[in-house]
Scaffold this motif. Structure first.
Motif, PDB file in Angstrom:
ATOM      1  N   GLN A   1       0.852  -1.180   0.000  1.00  0.00           N
ATOM      2  CA  GLN A   1       0.000   0.000   0.000  1.00  0.00           C
ATOM      3  C   GLN A   1       0.894   1.238   0.000  1.00  0.00           C
ATOM      4  O   GLN A   1       1.856   1.306   0.757  1.00  0.00           O
ATOM      5  CB  GLN A   1      -0.900   0.025   1.236  1.00  0.00           C
ATOM      6  N   ILE A   2       0.562   2.193  -0.850  1.00  0.00           N
ATOM      7  CA  ILE A   2       1.339   3.424  -0.946  1.00  0.00           C
ATOM      8  C   ILE A   2       0.398   4.619  -0.803  1.00  0.00           C
ATOM      9  O   ILE A   2      -0.585   4.716  -1.528  1.00  0.00           O
ATOM     10  CB  ILE A   2       2.088   3.510  -2.291  1.00  0.00           C
ATOM     11  N   ALA A   3       0.683   5.496   0.140  1.00  0.00           N
ATOM     12  CA  ALA A   3      -0.085   6.731   0.309  1.00  0.00           C
ATOM     13  C   ALA A   3       0.652   7.843  -0.422  1.00  0.00           C
ATOM     14  O   ALA A   3       1.837   8.078  -0.187  1.00  0.00           O
ATOM     15  CB  ALA A   3      -0.227   7.077   1.789  1.00  0.00           C
ATOM     16  N   VAL A   4      -0.039   8.518  -1.323  1.00  0.00           N
ATOM     17  CA  VAL A   4       0.550   9.574  -2.133  1.00  0.00           C
ATOM     18  C   VAL A   4      -0.103  10.903  -1.755  1.00  0.00           C
ATOM     19  O   VAL A   4      -1.317  10.999  -1.637  1.00  0.00           O
ATOM     20  CB  VAL A   4       0.349   9.286  -3.635  1.00  0.00           C
ATOM     21  N   CYS A   5       0.724  11.929  -1.575  1.00  0.00           N
ATOM     22  CA  CYS A   5       0.236  13.258  -1.234  1.00  0.00           C
ATOM     23  C   CYS A   5       0.878  14.265  -2.179  1.00  0.00           C
ATOM     24  O   CYS A   5       2.101  14.432  -2.162  1.00  0.00           O
ATOM     25  CB  CYS A   5       0.572  13.574   0.219  1.00  0.00           C
ATOM     26  N   GLU A   6       0.056  14.886  -3.013  1.00  0.00           N
ATOM     27  CA  GLU A   6       0.527  15.865  -3.988  1.00  0.00           C
ATOM     28  C   GLU A   6       1.682  15.322  -4.826  1.00  0.00           C
ATOM     29  O   GLU A   6       2.733  15.947  -4.963  1.00  0.00           O
ATOM     30  CB  GLU A   6       0.908  17.170  -3.296  1.00  0.00           C
ATOM     31  N   GLU A   7       1.499  14.124  -5.371  1.00  0.00           N
ATOM     32  CA  GLU A   7       2.431  13.441  -6.261  1.00  0.00           C
ATOM     33  C   GLU A   7       3.696  12.941  -5.579  1.00  0.00           C
ATOM     34  O   GLU A   7       4.619  12.474  -6.234  1.00  0.00           O
ATOM     35  CB  GLU A   7       2.789  14.323  -7.459  1.00  0.00           C
ATOM     36  N   TYR A   8       3.778  13.007  -4.265  1.00  0.00           N
ATOM     37  CA  TYR A   8       4.927  12.493  -3.526  1.00  0.00           C
ATOM     38  C   TYR A   8       4.489  11.300  -2.686  1.00  0.00           C
ATOM     39  O   TYR A   8       3.396  11.300  -2.115  1.00  0.00           O
ATOM     40  CB  TYR A   8       5.524  13.567  -2.609  1.00  0.00           C
ATOM     41  N   ILE A   9       5.346  10.310  -2.569  1.00  0.00           N
ATOM     42  CA  ILE A   9       5.045   9.150  -1.736  1.00  0.00           C
ATOM     43  C   ILE A   9       5.171   9.573  -0.279  1.00  0.00           C
ATOM     44  O   ILE A   9       6.221  10.034   0.156  1.00  0.00           O
ATOM     45  CB  ILE A   9       5.982   7.975  -2.060  1.00  0.00           C
ATOM     46  N   ALA A  10       4.073   9.416   0.479  1.00  0.00           N
ATOM     47  CA  ALA A  10       4.048   9.852   1.869  1.00  0.00           C
ATOM     48  C   ALA A  10       4.258   8.699   2.837  1.00  0.00           C
ATOM     49  O   ALA A  10       4.889   8.866   3.876  1.00  0.00           O
ATOM     50  CB  ALA A  10       2.723  10.545   2.169  1.00  0.00           C
ATOM     51  N   ALA A  11       3.732   7.518   2.531  1.00  0.00           N
ATOM     52  CA  ALA A  11       3.865   6.363   3.423  1.00  0.00           C
ATOM     53  C   ALA A  11       3.711   5.085   2.609  1.00  0.00           C
ATOM     54  O   ALA A  11       2.990   5.054   1.617  1.00  0.00           O
ATOM     55  CB  ALA A  11       2.827   6.413   4.529  1.00  0.00           C
ATOM     56  N   ILE A  12       4.403   4.043   3.058  1.00  0.00           N
ATOM     57  CA  ILE A  12       4.333   2.732   2.404  1.00  0.00           C
ATOM     58  C   ILE A  12       4.183   1.670   3.476  1.00  0.00           C
ATOM     59  O   ILE A  12       4.857   1.728   4.508  1.00  0.00           O
ATOM     60  CB  ILE A  12       5.614   2.440   1.589  1.00  0.00           C
ATOM     61  N   THR A  13       3.287   0.709   3.244  1.00  0.00           N
ATOM     62  CA  THR A  13       3.174  -0.438   4.138  1.00  0.00           C
ATOM     63  C   THR A  13       3.135  -1.718   3.311  1.00  0.00           C
ATOM     64  O   THR A  13       2.733  -1.716   2.152  1.00  0.00           O
ATOM     65  CB  THR A  13       1.894  -0.396   5.013  1.00  0.00           C
ATOM     66  N   ALA A  14       3.566  -2.804   3.923  1.00  0.00           N
ATOM     67  CA  ALA A  14       3.482  -4.143   3.337  1.00  0.00           C
ATOM     68  C   ALA A  14       2.720  -5.009   4.333  1.00  0.00           C
ATOM     69  O   ALA A  14       3.176  -5.210   5.452  1.00  0.00           O
ATOM     70  CB  ALA A  14       4.868  -4.698   3.077  1.00  0.00           C
ATOM     71  N   GLU A  15       1.571  -5.488   3.933  1.00  0.00           N
ATOM     72  CA  GLU A  15       0.701  -6.277   4.810  1.00  0.00           C
ATOM     73  C   GLU A  15       0.461  -7.651   4.207  1.00  0.00           C
ATOM     74  O   GLU A  15       0.584  -7.835   3.001  1.00  0.00           O
ATOM     75  CB  GLU A  15      -0.645  -5.569   5.002  1.00  0.00           C
ATOM     76  N   GLN A  16       0.096  -8.604   5.045  1.00  0.00           N
ATOM     77  CA  GLN A  16      -0.253  -9.933   4.552  1.00  0.00           C
ATOM     78  C   GLN A  16      -1.755 -10.150   4.530  1.00  0.00           C
ATOM     79  O   GLN A  16      -2.227 -11.268   4.611  1.00  0.00           O
ATOM     80  CB  GLN A  16       0.422 -11.009   5.401  1.00  0.00           C
ATOM     81  N   TYR A  17      -2.514  -9.086   4.397  1.00  0.00           N
ATOM     82  CA  TYR A  17      -3.956  -9.192   4.262  1.00  0.00           C
ATOM     83  C   TYR A  17      -4.312  -9.379   2.800  1.00  0.00           C
ATOM     84  O   TYR A  17      -3.704  -8.782   1.925  1.00  0.00           O
ATOM     85  CB  TYR A  17      -4.658  -7.937   4.789  1.00  0.00           C
ATOM     86  N   ALA A  18      -5.311 -10.201   2.535  1.00  0.00           N
ATOM     87  CA  ALA A  18      -5.693 -10.477   1.150  1.00  0.00           C
ATOM     88  C   ALA A  18      -6.425  -9.304   0.502  1.00  0.00           C
ATOM     89  O   ALA A  18      -6.293  -9.072  -0.685  1.00  0.00           O
ATOM     90  CB  ALA A  18      -6.561 -11.727   1.085  1.00  0.00           C
TER      91      ALA A  18
END
Length: 110
Positions: free
Chosen positions: A20-37
């Protein structure tokens, strides 16, 4: 987690991650890696990571219908985030007149 296509040709569980990648005004703000389907289970951990990094929750998190769930709506409400997520059956409810006006659907009962 089961993949949509298994390249080995056999039906087995494989170790995969939902990025999952959170983008704010074309910049990557946060990234997570989860094992949820599903994506809907990944929304809250992503928002928590965003808050941990920046000290506040985003005001307008925008997401598609894959993230729409009651728990995600509650999370947005509790932390003062505007809800810009469609619910799961949004397209069918809005565009399909036969489905929307069906008198036998429970939501249409008097």
């Amino acid at each position: 987690m089961r993949l949509k296509k298994d390249y080995m040709g056999n039906d087995q569980l494989l170790p995969v991650y939902n990025m999952q990648i959170a983008v704010c005004e074309e910049y990557i703000a946060a990234i997570t890696a989860e094992q949820y389907a599903s994506d809907m289970d990944c929304f809250i951990p992503l928002m928590e990571k965003f808050c941990k990094q920046y000290g506040h929750y985003p005001k307008y998190p925008v997401a598609d219908a894959g993230y729409g769930s009651y728990s995600n709506d509650l999370c947005c409400e509790e932390h003062g985030m505007e809800k810009y997520m469609k619910f799961t059956m949004y397209e069918k409810t809005v565009k399909d007149k036969k489905y929307r006006d069906d008198p036998y659907r429970a939501v249409n009962f008097q």
